[in-house]
Motif scaffolding. Sequence first.
Motif, short mmCIF file in Angstrom:
data_model
loop_
_atom_site.label_atom_id
_atom_site.label_comp_id
_atom_site.label_asym_id
_atom_site.label_seq_id
_atom_site.Cartn_x
_atom_site.Cartn_y
_atom_site.Cartn_z
N ARG A 1 0.84 -1.19 0.00
CA ARG A 1 0.00 0.00 0.00
C ARG A 1 0.87 1.24 0.00
N VAL A 2 0.44 2.24 -0.76
CA VAL A 2 1.23 3.46 -0.90
C VAL A 2 1.38 4.17 0.43
N ALA A 3 0.30 4.26 1.21
CA ALA A 3 0.36 4.97 2.48
C ALA A 3 1.34 4.29 3.44
N GLU A 4 1.32 2.95 3.48
CA GLU A 4 2.23 2.23 4.36
C GLU A 4 3.68 2.41 3.91
N LEU A 5 3.91 2.37 2.60
CA LEU A 5 5.25 2.53 2.07
C LEU A 5 5.80 3.93 2.35
N ALA A 6 4.93 4.95 2.25
CA ALA A 6 5.37 6.32 2.53
C ALA A 6 5.83 6.45 3.97
N ARG A 7 5.08 5.84 4.89
CA ARG A 7 5.49 5.90 6.30
C ARG A 7 6.79 5.15 6.53
N GLU A 8 6.93 4.01 5.87
CA GLU A 8 8.14 3.20 6.05
C GLU A 8 9.38 3.92 5.53
N LEU A 9 9.24 4.65 4.41
CA LEU A 9 10.37 5.35 3.82
C LEU A 9 10.57 6.73 4.41
N GLY A 10 9.59 7.22 5.18
CA GLY A 10 9.71 8.53 5.78
C GLY A 10 9.56 9.67 4.80
N VAL A 11 8.72 9.49 3.77
CA VAL A 11 8.47 10.54 2.77
C VAL A 11 6.97 10.81 2.72
N SER A 12 6.59 11.93 2.14
CA SER A 12 5.17 12.26 2.02
C SER A 12 4.54 11.40 0.93
N PRO A 13 3.24 11.07 1.07
CA PRO A 13 2.56 10.31 0.02
C PRO A 13 2.61 10.99 -1.34
N VAL A 14 2.62 12.33 -1.36
CA VAL A 14 2.67 13.04 -2.64
C VAL A 14 4.02 12.81 -3.31
N THR A 15 5.12 12.92 -2.54
CA THR A 15 6.45 12.66 -3.10
C THR A 15 6.54 11.23 -3.62
N LEU A 16 6.04 10.28 -2.83
CA LEU A 16 6.11 8.89 -3.25
C LEU A 16 5.28 8.65 -4.50
N ALA B 1 0.75 21.12 -5.33
CA ALA B 1 1.87 22.05 -5.14
C ALA B 1 2.88 21.56 -4.12
N ALA B 2 2.62 20.42 -3.47
CA ALA B 2 3.50 19.96 -2.40
C ALA B 2 4.94 19.83 -2.89
N GLY B 3 5.86 20.47 -2.15
CA GLY B 3 7.27 20.38 -2.47
C GLY B 3 7.72 21.23 -3.63
N THR B 4 6.83 22.11 -4.14
CA THR B 4 7.19 22.98 -5.26
C THR B 4 7.18 24.43 -4.79
N PRO B 5 7.76 25.34 -5.59
CA PRO B 5 7.73 26.77 -5.23
C PRO B 5 6.32 27.36 -5.25
N HIS B 6 5.33 26.60 -5.76
CA HIS B 6 3.96 27.12 -5.86
C HIS B 6 3.16 26.95 -4.58
N GLU B 7 3.74 26.33 -3.57
CA GLU B 7 2.99 26.15 -2.33
C GLU B 7 2.59 27.49 -1.75
N SER B 8 1.32 27.65 -1.44
CA SER B 8 0.81 28.92 -0.93
C SER B 8 0.64 28.85 0.58
N PRO B 9 0.48 30.01 1.24
CA PRO B 9 0.23 29.99 2.69
C PRO B 9 -1.04 29.22 3.01
#
Length: 379
Positions: A23-38, A357-365
């Motif tokens: 599962r993507v969510a479990e793998l993201a937690r295991e690798l310590g990265v955000s689900p969007v990055t994964l 926008a996660a992890g990009t310069p476009h992330e807004s407040p």
Amino acid sequence: MRPHVDQRQAQVLALVQARGSVRVAELARELGVSPVTLRRDIEAMAARGEIHRMHGVISRLEPGRIPAVPPAGAAGGAAGRGVESGHRGGPSGASADGLVIGMVVPTTEYYYAEVVRGAREVVEARGARLTVGLTRYLPGEDRTQADRLLSTGADGLLLTPNWDSGSPGPGEGAWAAELPVPTVLVERWAPPGHPAAGLDRVTSDHAHGAARAVQHLVESGHRRIALASRETPTSARLRAGYEAAVAALGLAPAPAWPTAGPGPLSDAEAFARTLDYLHEAVAEGGVTAALIHSDTDAIMLIPRLQARGVRVPEDLAVITYDDEVAGLADVPLSAVAPAKGEVGARAAGLLLDRLAAAGTPHESPRQHLELLPRLTIRA
């Protein structure tokens, strides 16, 4: 490609080859990265034919499987998903193909039916999928449902926690700020200083709605106006708006709401208390108008008040709050209507923009949006 991206994707491939599927969510937690990055890694790997992906799960390619041919540019991550330039330079309107949005709400009936519908329309229009968890206002069930949706691969959450007053009490709700995916509060708010105060949120401005009802009644000649509302997540904001309007307009105060007893009231007891309060407020307190929350209570209260000699609207003008069924009363009732569908739609759009926008310069407040309810006057 940067070395750490190469390494992460190689680790993903090794884990999938070893386990068959994950599962993507479990793998993201295991690798310590955000689900969007994964998910961006997964899109690139799937486009190269290294893995197979479906909703929330990735698996190794079995011998003989022919990988789907990606559209031109699909291996380019966010740039290959048709990101469009939106307001404030952000990615508003970006495609969200393959994303899963989890939504935790108390119910899909009554008020929240429209909230969920609004969210679903936006999510599906953007190519994502909405999954829903219900809490029925049970203690602790909001966190249970959030965890369940994350375990099944949700990339982001639309969250309506079971906060009795619409905002968390002391020591309550900090977990909402610790979720591992982008989260938007829906029809809930956290006070300044609370961990969840920094989350995106979209709410109805119930205080404004109550104040607008009082203002209309004053324009109709009423000077002593009551608020009748059971204790709900909405009632605290209604009372704040009502009291502010009474003070700002220089109105005579209505009789005080009866003091609560030592324990919670049953629905029948709460209804009887509201009926007694309104009858006495008219008969002895000089009240000539009332804002009643909700429509269903108002429709049930009016004939019982009339049976006690209180004429509606001659003795008591009524505006209801919610406007779910106010127009269906035998004499259609004027009502304040929160923009329920638009709340869901704005919350979903905000979350999808945040994911894109996660992890990009476009992330807004982070944003706190309050939508103004509408007052509908009926004859």
